[in-house]
Design a protein around this motif. Structure first.
Motif, PDB file in Angstrom:
ATOM      1  N   UNK A  30     104.159  20.428  87.025  1.00 28.08           N
ATOM      2  CA  UNK A  30     104.830  20.783  86.558  1.00 28.08           C
ATOM      3  C   UNK A  30     105.023  22.323  86.565  1.00 28.08           C
ATOM      4  N   UNK A  31     104.383  22.996  87.133  1.00 28.39           N
ATOM      5  CA  UNK A  31     104.558  23.567  87.071  1.00 28.39           C
ATOM      6  C   UNK A  31     105.306  24.593  89.092  1.00 28.39           C
ATOM      7  N   UNK A  32     105.151  23.940  89.817  1.00 28.92           N
ATOM      8  CA  UNK A  32     106.027  23.916  90.210  1.00 28.92           C
ATOM      9  C   UNK A  32     107.419  23.341  90.476  1.00 28.92           C
ATOM     10  N   UNK A  33     107.904  22.552  89.613  1.00 32.61           N
ATOM     11  CA  UNK A  33     108.987  22.543  89.081  1.00 32.61           C
ATOM     12  C   UNK A  33     109.888  23.786  88.340  1.00 32.61           C
ATOM     13  N   UNK A  34     108.780  25.002  87.428  1.00 38.53           N
ATOM     14  CA  UNK A  34     109.248  25.983  86.660  1.00 38.53           C
ATOM     15  C   UNK A  34     109.308  27.002  88.080  1.00 38.53           C
ATOM     16  N   UNK A  35     108.460  26.826  88.696  1.00 42.01           N
ATOM     17  CA  UNK A  35     108.600  27.773  89.771  1.00 42.01           C
ATOM     18  C   UNK A  35     109.787  27.556  90.612  1.00 42.01           C
ATOM     19  N   UNK A  36     109.817  26.537  90.537  1.00 45.91           N
ATOM     20  CA  UNK A  36     111.243  26.203  91.792  1.00 45.91           C
ATOM     21  C   UNK A  36     112.716  27.003  90.744  1.00 45.91           C
TER      22      UNK A  36
END
Length: 105
Positions: A30-36
């Motif tokens: 989830x965090x990776x998607x937000x950071x991307x």
């Protein structure tokens, strides 16, 4: 540091409910998607993150003033923003639980 008085703590104790759903999720993806999306310059993500910062200060002020209604509104907005940042942040079971609780908040 957040400074609350006894009145605020008693009011919070009377109004907060902690619920265990038993549902697990992996935050890493989830965090990776937000950071991307943030790194990609998504205006929606940047605006939501800015609003989260403003909301944290508003929540602190509400808690310090023992304004439970305003603190509740801040918490509600926080969760709306978190869902905006990551559509998968809320499992369906949690969505159903929150919908059933909505009339009581």
């Amino acid at each position: 540091m957040l400074h609350t008085n006894a009145t605020a703590r008693v009011a919070l104790d009377a109004h907060l409910v902690l619920a265990f759903t038993g549902k697990t999720r992996l935050a890493r993806g989830l965090l990776e998607g937000v950071l991307r999306r943030w790194h990609g310059g998504s205006e929606e993500v940047v605006a939501a993150l800015d609003e989260l910062v403003v909301g944290a200060h508003a929540m602190a002020a509400a808690l310090e003033a023992a304004d439970i209604a305003r603190a509740g509104a801040c918490l509600d907005r926080y969760w709306q923003l978190k869902r905006l940042l990551c559509l998968d942040a809320e499992p369906p079971a949690v969505s159903r639980m929150l919908a059933r609780a909505r009339p009581y908040v």
